[in-house]
Write a protein that holds these residues in place. Structure first.
Motif, PDB file in Angstrom:
ATOM      1  N   VAL A  65       0.852  -1.197   0.000  1.00 23.82           N
ATOM      2  CA  VAL A  65       0.000   0.000   0.000  1.00 23.82           C
ATOM      3  C   VAL A  65       0.885   1.244   0.000  1.00 23.82           C
ATOM      4  O   VAL A  65       1.833   1.343   0.768  1.00 23.82           O
ATOM      5  N   SER A  66       0.583   2.175  -0.898  1.00 22.77           N
ATOM      6  CA  SER A  66       1.348   3.423  -0.931  1.00 22.77           C
ATOM      7  C   SER A  66       0.665   4.462  -0.050  1.00 22.77           C
ATOM      8  O   SER A  66      -0.542   4.682  -0.167  1.00 22.77           O
ATOM      9  N   PHE A  67       1.458   5.095   0.794  1.00 28.12           N
ATOM     10  CA  PHE A  67       0.922   6.162   1.626  1.00 28.12           C
ATOM     11  C   PHE A  67       1.227   7.506   0.979  1.00 28.12           C
ATOM     12  O   PHE A  67       2.204   7.636   0.244  1.00 28.12           O
ATOM     13  N   PRO A  68       0.392   8.509   1.255  1.00 31.41           N
ATOM     14  CA  PRO A  68       0.678   9.832   0.707  1.00 31.41           C
ATOM     15  C   PRO A  68       2.065  10.309   1.152  1.00 31.41           C
ATOM     16  O   PRO A  68       2.497  10.031   2.266  1.00 31.41           O
ATOM     17  N   VAL A  69       2.750  10.992   0.243  1.00 30.31           N
ATOM     18  CA  VAL A  69       4.053  11.548   0.598  1.00 30.31           C
ATOM     19  C   VAL A  69       3.860  12.562   1.722  1.00 30.31           C
ATOM     20  O   VAL A  69       2.861  13.294   1.756  1.00 30.31           O
ATOM     21  N   ALA A  70       4.807  12.578   2.659  1.00 31.05           N
ATOM     22  CA  ALA A  70       4.700  13.511   3.787  1.00 31.05           C
ATOM     23  C   ALA A  70       4.546  14.936   3.272  1.00 31.05           C
ATOM     24  O   ALA A  70       5.280  15.377   2.396  1.00 31.05           O
ATOM     25  N   ASP A  71       3.559  15.627   3.788  1.00 30.72           N
ATOM     26  CA  ASP A  71       3.338  17.003   3.353  1.00 30.72           C
ATOM     27  C   ASP A  71       3.319  17.908   4.580  1.00 30.72           C
ATOM     28  O   ASP A  71       3.827  17.545   5.633  1.00 30.72           O
ATOM     29  N   LYS A  72       2.715  19.069   4.437  1.00 25.71           N
ATOM     30  CA  LYS A  72       2.758  20.023   5.544  1.00 25.71           C
ATOM     31  C   LYS A  72       1.680  19.765   6.587  1.00 25.71           C
ATOM     32  O   LYS A  72       1.578  20.504   7.567  1.00 25.71           O
ATOM     33  N   ALA A  77      -2.939  14.418  11.453  1.00 26.58           N
ATOM     34  CA  ALA A  77      -3.764  14.269  10.249  1.00 26.58           C
ATOM     35  C   ALA A  77      -3.232  13.155   9.364  1.00 26.58           C
ATOM     36  O   ALA A  77      -4.000  12.350   8.825  1.00 26.58           O
ATOM     37  N   ARG A  78      -1.919  13.090   9.221  1.00 19.98           N
ATOM     38  CA  ARG A  78      -1.332  12.017   8.401  1.00 19.98           C
ATOM     39  C   ARG A  78      -1.575  10.646   9.030  1.00 19.98           C
ATOM     40  O   ARG A  78      -1.848   9.666   8.344  1.00 19.98           O
ATOM     41  N   LEU A  79      -1.468  10.608  10.353  1.00 19.96           N
ATOM     42  CA  LEU A  79      -1.675   9.334  11.059  1.00 19.96           C
ATOM     43  C   LEU A  79      -3.105   8.832  10.849  1.00 19.96           C
ATOM     44  O   LEU A  79      -3.334   7.646  10.558  1.00 19.96           O
ATOM     45  N   LEU A  80      -4.056   9.737  10.959  1.00 18.55           N
ATOM     46  CA  LEU A  80      -5.455   9.337  10.747  1.00 18.55           C
ATOM     47  C   LEU A  80      -5.684   8.885   9.307  1.00 18.55           C
ATOM     48  O   LEU A  80      -6.431   7.932   9.056  1.00 18.55           O
ATOM     49  N   ALA A  81      -5.023   9.552   8.360  1.00 19.55           N
ATOM     50  CA  ALA A  81      -5.164   9.147   6.954  1.00 19.55           C
ATOM     51  C   ALA A  81      -4.622   7.727   6.749  1.00 19.55           C
ATOM     52  O   ALA A  81      -5.221   6.903   6.048  1.00 19.55           O
ATOM     53  N   GLU A  82      -3.491   7.441   7.372  1.00 19.08           N
ATOM     54  CA  GLU A  82      -2.923   6.086   7.272  1.00 19.08           C
ATOM     55  C   GLU A  82      -3.852   5.050   7.892  1.00 19.08           C
ATOM     56  O   GLU A  82      -4.071   3.960   7.341  1.00 19.08           O
TER      57      GLU A  82
END
Lengths: 236, 156
Positions: A65-72, A77-82
């Motif tokens: 599974v590809s995760f979104p590239v780290a952004d700002k 928020a990134r953790l919840l998206a994962e």
């Protein structure tokens, strides 16, 4: 410990019976242990001669599974998206196994998001002393709770990997390399390790050591307190 | 137990230092048990396993938790403190740390006499073995009172 009879096994840490899901392999280890009850005539350490099948390292295994590239966005928020990306896979594994190891923090098995929010906020805000808000009755005090928040989330991540296609079984190094090569969970752990370093007290520095697997602390070296840190904190 | 050469260099050095600091432990009494097919077996684990409702292990815990022989693996969690061993194999198959199903099968097949009604769990990664002596002796008395013949000690 000095057991009267000991069987040394050549398996990776976390696999004392050798191979998950292989009852005959596991019984082979048990039979060799029990045979010493009849055969040994004095305190004995015996080597077990059978190797476990080699698991896949980082060069043979990668997360499908590809995760979104780290952004700002914030780590929270990134953790919840994962978590949202992996939730269907974890649910598959839990259904197939009929159980989960998730929940040592005191969270119910369905409170993954709450655990992620708790860890993400610690990473984003740097508060390593106050117990996170919410309706979970946490089973640990801070900062040690952080260690087990991470463990619950790693349980969830491992569950999600287990359901995905492919026969490769990743080893400990491959799983750690994946977590620490750009997942929001890995980034949260590294951010919190820095917060614990800044806090600088003995409990925080030891928690850093319990939090980051050896070899994965950003900047290198052991995650446990350095000699200089120990000199400042003689109680460590 | 893993080969040091298979560990991360930092972890391997940590293990070497810890091993060099360990104090000698006197040998246990030498007992020759009855035939295995007549022996009741209990598991003593140092994996930090316990039931969900139990108080978790804290850093340096020198107490232990009871695990009933009829336990369901779904009722167990682990509060071992170390981040340096992988839990994924246990998640797939709890018998790889806590071989309760294997012992049950071996009892049905007549290889062992039976499986204890109670098993015991400690926190591993203990730098001070002497601190564990009281709890260890207590568990020994409980095992004896329960007529257990063999303690299968499984580190993780």
């Amino acid at each position: 410990m000095r057991p009267p009879r000991a069987l040394w096994v050549p398996f990776a840490l976390g696999r004392p019976l050798g191979v998950a899901g292989d009852a005959e392999f596991q019984k082979g280890v048990l039979r060799a242990s029990f045979a010493m009850l009849q055969n040994a005539v004095e305190p004995t350490i015996e080597d077990y001669p059978v190797e476990a099948p080699v698991e896949s390292g980082s060069s043979e295994w990668s997360c499908p599974v590809s995760f979104p590239v780290a952004d700002k966005k914030s780590i929270s928020a990134r953790l919840l998206a994962e978590i949202n990306l992996m939730a269907p896979w974890s649910a598959e594994t839990r259904a197939a196994r009929g159980r989960t190891l998730f929940g040592v923090t005191g969270a119910r098995p369905d409170q993954v998001e709450q655990v992620a929010v708790a860890l993400g906020e610690i990473a984003d805000k740097g508060n390593v002393t106050e117990v996170p808000q919410g309706d979970i009755s946490w089973q640990f005090e801070m900062p040690l709770l952080i260690r087990h928040l991470v463990d619950d989330l790693r349980t969830f991540y491992h569950e999600s990997m287990a359901a995905q296609p492919g026969d490769n079984v990743p080893n400990h190094d491959a799983l750690n390399d994946w977590i620490f090569s750009g997942t929001a969970l890995g980034d949260a752990i590294q951010a919190i390790a820095q917060h614990l370093t800044r806090a600088g007290d003995g409990a925080s520095l030891m928690t850093r050591g319990f939090l980051v697997p050896e070899g994965h602390l950003a900047g290198g070296g052991s995650a446990f307190p350095t000699p200089a840190e120990m000199n400042k904190n003689p109680k460590i | 137990m893993v080969r040091l050469s298979d560990l991360n260099d930092v972890e391997a050095e940590h293990m070497r230092v810890r091993a060099s600091e360990m104090q000698p432990v006197p040998p246990a009494a030498w007992i020759t048990p009855k035939p295995l097919k007549d022996c009741t077996v209990a598991i003593v684990s140092t994996s930090g396993l316990h039931r969900r409702g139990d108080a978790p292990f804290k850093v340096g815990a020198i107490d232990y938790r009871l695990i009933p022989g009829a336990t369901d693996f779904g009722d167990l969690v682990v509060s071992h403190i170390s981040a340096n061993f992988d839990r994924s194999a246990y998640q797939e198959d709890p018998n790889i740390w806590f071989p309760l199903d294997r012992l049950r099968e071996m009892a049905v097949d007549g290889e062992i006499g039976g499986v204890s009604s109670w098993h015991y769990s400690f926190m591993g990664a203990q730098p001070n073995h002497a601190a564990l002596s009281n709890a260890g002796e207590e568990v020994g008395r409980l095992l004896a009172a329960d007529e257990v013949d063999v303690a299968l000690m499984v580190p993780v």
